[in-house]
Design an enzyme around this catalytic site. Structure first.
Site, mmCIF file in Angstrom:
data_model
loop_
_atom_site.group_PDB
_atom_site.id
_atom_site.type_symbol
_atom_site.label_atom_id
_atom_site.label_comp_id
_atom_site.label_asym_id
_atom_site.label_seq_id
_atom_site.Cartn_x
_atom_site.Cartn_y
_atom_site.Cartn_z
ATOM 1 N N GLY A 11 42.794 4.963 72.009
ATOM 2 C CA GLY A 11 43.813 5.925 71.551
ATOM 3 C C GLY A 11 43.629 7.236 72.302
ATOM 4 N N ARG A 15 46.743 12.506 70.057
ATOM 5 C CA ARG A 15 46.286 13.858 69.672
ATOM 6 C C ARG A 15 44.779 13.888 69.431
ATOM 7 N NH1 ARG A 15 51.504 13.441 67.438
ATOM 8 N NH2 ARG A 15 50.711 11.957 65.953
ATOM 9 N N ASP A 37 43.866 3.202 76.077
ATOM 10 C CA ASP A 37 45.034 3.373 75.215
ATOM 11 C C ASP A 37 45.809 2.054 75.187
ATOM 12 O OD1 ASP A 37 46.114 6.296 74.098
ATOM 13 O OD2 ASP A 37 47.630 4.735 74.111
ATOM 14 N N ALA A 102 35.460 6.948 58.803
ATOM 15 C CA ALA A 102 35.511 8.285 58.192
ATOM 16 C C ALA A 102 36.966 8.708 58.023
ATOM 17 C CB ALA A 102 34.761 9.285 59.052
ATOM 18 N N PRO A 103 37.438 8.774 56.795
ATOM 19 C CA PRO A 103 38.831 9.177 56.582
ATOM 20 C C PRO A 103 39.091 10.584 57.104
ATOM 21 C CG PRO A 103 37.846 8.355 54.551
ATOM 22 C CD PRO A 103 36.730 8.462 55.546
ATOM 23 N N ASN A 104 38.053 11.411 57.131
ATOM 24 C CA ASN A 104 38.239 12.780 57.623
ATOM 25 C C ASN A 104 36.902 13.272 58.181
ATOM 26 O OD1 ASN A 104 38.792 15.619 57.874
ATOM 27 N ND2 ASN A 104 40.541 15.271 56.507
ATOM 28 N N PHE A 105 36.918 13.711 59.448
ATOM 29 C CA PHE A 105 35.678 14.149 60.097
ATOM 30 C C PHE A 105 35.397 15.635 59.886
ATOM 31 C CE2 PHE A 105 36.495 10.290 62.655
ATOM 32 C CZ PHE A 105 35.244 9.702 62.590
ATOM 33 N N HIS A 132 50.796 17.349 55.992
ATOM 34 C CA HIS A 132 50.458 17.084 57.403
ATOM 35 C C HIS A 132 51.604 17.441 58.338
ATOM 36 C CE1 HIS A 132 47.037 14.734 55.819
ATOM 37 N NE2 HIS A 132 46.520 14.869 57.028
ATOM 38 N N LYS A 136 52.983 12.654 61.839
ATOM 39 C CA LYS A 136 52.052 11.694 61.222
ATOM 40 C C LYS A 136 52.816 10.445 60.782
ATOM 41 C CE LYS A 136 48.317 11.290 57.822
ATOM 42 N NZ LYS A 136 47.448 10.541 58.740
HETATM 43 N N1 LIG Z 1 39.428 10.727 60.479
HETATM 44 C C1 LIG Z 1 39.919 11.894 60.883
HETATM 45 O O1 LIG Z 1 39.269 12.951 60.766
HETATM 46 C C2 LIG Z 1 41.263 11.928 61.501
HETATM 47 C C3 LIG Z 1 41.996 10.775 61.566
HETATM 48 N N2 LIG Z 1 43.229 10.770 62.146
HETATM 49 C C4 LIG Z 1 43.866 9.471 62.211
HETATM 50 O O2 LIG Z 1 43.736 8.981 63.548
HETATM 51 C C5 LIG Z 1 44.862 8.164 63.866
HETATM 52 C C6 LIG Z 1 45.497 8.691 65.136
HETATM 53 O O3 LIG Z 1 46.029 9.983 64.906
HETATM 54 P P1 LIG Z 1 46.688 10.822 66.094
HETATM 55 O O4 LIG Z 1 45.716 10.977 67.194
HETATM 56 O O5 LIG Z 1 47.285 12.033 65.486
HETATM 57 O O6 LIG Z 1 47.869 9.824 66.521
HETATM 58 P P2 LIG Z 1 48.582 9.698 67.935
HETATM 59 O O7 LIG Z 1 49.840 8.940 67.686
HETATM 60 O O8 LIG Z 1 48.649 11.037 68.591
HETATM 61 O O9 LIG Z 1 47.573 8.801 68.804
HETATM 62 C C7 LIG Z 1 47.402 7.427 68.620
HETATM 63 C C8 LIG Z 1 47.126 6.839 69.977
HETATM 64 O O10 LIG Z 1 46.766 5.478 69.831
HETATM 65 C C9 LIG Z 1 47.516 4.713 70.758
HETATM 66 N N3 LIG Z 1 47.632 3.353 70.274
HETATM 67 C C10 LIG Z 1 48.493 2.850 69.365
HETATM 68 N N4 LIG Z 1 48.272 1.538 69.190
HETATM 69 C C11 LIG Z 1 47.260 1.214 70.029
HETATM 70 C C12 LIG Z 1 46.592 -0.012 70.330
HETATM 71 N N5 LIG Z 1 46.930 -1.160 69.746
HETATM 72 N N6 LIG Z 1 45.596 0.013 71.244
HETATM 73 C C13 LIG Z 1 45.264 1.138 71.868
HETATM 74 N N7 LIG Z 1 45.851 2.345 71.629
HETATM 75 C C14 LIG Z 1 46.847 2.368 70.714
HETATM 76 C C15 LIG Z 1 48.840 5.449 70.851
HETATM 77 O O11 LIG Z 1 49.551 5.095 72.010
HETATM 78 P P3 LIG Z 1 51.191 5.204 71.981
HETATM 79 O O12 LIG Z 1 51.503 6.613 71.627
HETATM 80 O O13 LIG Z 1 51.561 4.810 73.366
HETATM 81 O O14 LIG Z 1 51.635 4.232 70.925
HETATM 82 C C16 LIG Z 1 48.343 6.896 70.902
HETATM 83 O O15 LIG Z 1 47.949 7.268 72.204
HETATM 84 C C17 LIG Z 1 45.777 8.206 62.636
HETATM 85 O O16 LIG Z 1 45.517 7.090 61.825
HETATM 86 C C18 LIG Z 1 45.346 9.492 61.935
HETATM 87 O O17 LIG Z 1 45.615 9.454 60.571
HETATM 88 C C19 LIG Z 1 43.774 11.896 62.650
HETATM 89 C C20 LIG Z 1 43.117 13.090 62.570
HETATM 90 C C21 LIG Z 1 41.783 13.202 61.998
HETATM 91 O O1 LIG Z 2 47.001 12.111 61.073
HETATM 92 C C1 LIG Z 2 46.322 13.162 60.907
HETATM 93 O O2 LIG Z 2 46.606 14.226 61.460
HETATM 94 C C2 LIG Z 2 45.155 13.115 60.036
HETATM 95 N N1 LIG Z 2 44.770 11.970 59.578
HETATM 96 C C3 LIG Z 2 43.672 11.727 58.728
HETATM 97 C C4 LIG Z 2 44.174 11.238 57.401
HETATM 98 O O3 LIG Z 2 45.103 10.412 57.387
HETATM 99 O O4 LIG Z 2 43.633 11.646 56.383
HETATM 100 C C5 LIG Z 2 42.727 12.887 58.637
HETATM 101 C C6 LIG Z 2 43.393 14.224 58.624
HETATM 102 O O5 LIG Z 2 44.039 14.381 57.421
HETATM 103 C C7 LIG Z 2 44.372 14.337 59.795
#
Ligand SMILES: NC(=O)C1=CN([C@@H]2O[C@H](COP(=O)(O)OP(=O)(O)OC[C@H]3O[C@@H](n4cnc5c(N)ncnc54)[C@H](OP(=O)(O)O)[C@@H]3O)[C@@H](O)[C@H]2O)C=CC1
Ligand SMILES: O=C(O)C1=N[C@H](C(=O)O)C[C@H](O)C1
Length: 245
Positions: A11, A15, A37, A102-105, A132, A136
Site C-alpha cells: 500500500g 496516504r 502496491d 493495530a487499529p490505531n498507531f 475522519h 476514508k
Molecule cells: N492503524 C492505523 O493507525 C491507521 C490505519 N489506517 C488504515 O490503513 C488503511 C489504508 O489507509 P490509507 O493509507 O488512508 O488508504 P489509501 O487508499 O490512501 O491507501 C491504500 C493503498 O493500498 C493500495 N491497495 C489497495 N488494494 C491493494 C492490494 N490488494 N494490494 C496492494 N495494495 C493495495 C491502494 O492502491 P490503489 O489506490 O491503487 O487502490 C493504495 O495505494 C485503511 O484501512 C485505514 O483505515 C489509516 C491510518 C492509520
Molecule cells: O483511514 C484512516 O485515516 C484511519 N484509519 C484507522 C481506523 O480506521 O481507525 C486509524 C485512524 O483512525 C485513521
C-alpha cells in the site's frame, strides 16, 4: 553491529504507505527493501511486511505472510472479532511468525481506548463517535470497532446489561450502527484527519474521552515500535498497548 530489520511496505503509494516508507527509510536500524502496491508480486525477501491497504485485501496478504514465514504489522482496518479469530487460526500453523494488528498507531489513540475500557463499567450509557477525512473508504473505523469491542467486553465483565438508551429511529441510521451492543457513529468531512470521541453517561454526569490525529506523522512512532517488536513476538498482538512500557 546488529543486523537491520528488512521491511516491505504494502500500500506504499497510499496516504499511510507513503508516510510509512519515509519513516522506515529514516530509521537507522530498519531497511526499506520493498515498496509495493496494487499489482506488485510479493516476494519473501523481507523480515516484516507493513500493510496499509484495504479490509478486502489484507487477509490474503496475511495468509501469504504466514505461509512464507514473514512477520506482519497491520494497520489496515476491518478487524472484527471473527476476523481476529481467523488470524489466530492462521498463526496456529506457523508458531514462529508474529502479527501485530493495530487499529490505531497513535499513542494518544491507544490511551483513549484504554481509558474508555477503564471507564466503561461505571456508566450505563455510551456512544462512540468517529470522525475522519472524506476519502476514508470504510466505516466504522477500525479504531471505533476496537473501542466498541473493548467497551463491550468491559461491560460484560462488570455484569452490565445492554446499553439501556432508546434505539428507535424515524429514519434508518439516525442512531448509528451497533458494534457488539455499542452505538457507533461515523462522520466524514473535509478538513478532518482522524478523530474519535467516546461519550459516557450516568445519572447527572457525562465523561467525554477524545483523541485527535491532525497529521499522519502521529502514527509513525507506533508503526516503527511495532516493526521492531514483531520480530521477537510470535503470535497475534492486538493493538499497541502490550508494546508500550
Ligand atoms: N492503524 C492505523 O493507525 C491507521 C490505519 N489506517 C488504515 O490503513 C488503511 C489504508 O489507509 P490509507 O493509507 O488512508 O488508504 P489509501 O487508499 O490512501 O491507501 C491504500 C493503498 O493500498 C493500495 N491497495 C489497495 N488494494 C491493494 C492490494 N490488494 N494490494 C496492494 N495494495 C493495495 C491502494 O492502491 P490503489 O489506490 O491503487 O487502490 C493504495 O495505494 C485503511 O484501512 C485505514 O483505515 C489509516 C491510518 C492509520
Ligand atoms: O483511514 C484512516 O485515516 C484511519 N484509519 C484507522 C481506523 O480506521 O481507525 C486509524 C485512524 O483512525 C485513521
Amino acid at each position: 553491529m546488529t543486523s537491520q530489520i528488512r521491511v516491505g511496505v504494502l500500500g506504499a503509494r497510499g496516504r499511510m504507505g507513503t508516510e510509512a516508507c519515509q519513516a522506515v527509510s529514516a530509521a537507522s536500524d530498519l531497511s526499506l527493501v520493498a515498496s509495493l502496491d496494487v499489482g506488485d508480486a510479493l516476494a519473501p525477501d523481507f523480515d516484516v511486511l507493513v500493510d496499509f491497504t484495504t479490509p478486502d485485501a489484507v487477509m490474503d496478504t496475511l495468509r501469504w505472510c504466514v505461509s512464507h514465514g514473514v512477520h506482519a504489522v497491520v494497520g489496515t482496518s476491518g478487524f472484527t472479532t471473527e476476523r481476529l479469530d481467523e488470524v489466530r487460526s492462521l498463526l496456529a500453523s506457523a508458531p514462529g511468525v508474529g502479527i501485530v494488528v493495530a487499529p490505531n498507531f497513535a499513542v494518544g489513540a491507544v490511551l483513549m481506548m484504554e481509558f474508555s475500557a477503564r471507564a466503561a463499567r461505571y456508566f450505563e450509557s455510551v456512544e462512540v463517535v468517529e470522525m475522519h477525512h472524506p476519502q476514508k473508504i470504510d466505516a466504522p473505523s477500525g479504531t471505533a470497532l476496537r473501542t466498541a469491542q473493548l467497551i463491550a467486553s468491559a461491560r460484560a465483565s462488570a455484569g452490565l446489561g445492554p446499553v439501556p438508551d432508546a434505539t428507535t429511529e424515524e429514519m434508518a441510521g439516525a442512531r448509528g450502527t451497533d458494534v457488539e451492543g455499542i452505538p457507533v457513529h461515523s462522520l466524514r468531512a473535509r478538513g478532518l484527519v482522524a478523530h474519535q470521541e467516546v461519550l459516557f453517561g450516568a445519572a447527572g454526569e457525562t465523561l467525554t474521552i477524545r483523541h485527535d490525529s491532525f497529521d499522519r506523522k502521529s502514527f509513525m512512532p507506533g508503526v516503527l515500535l511495532a516493526v521492531r517488536a514483531v520480530v521477537t513476538r510470535p503470535g497475534l498482538t492486538v493493538g499497541l498497548g502490550p508494546l508500550l512500557d
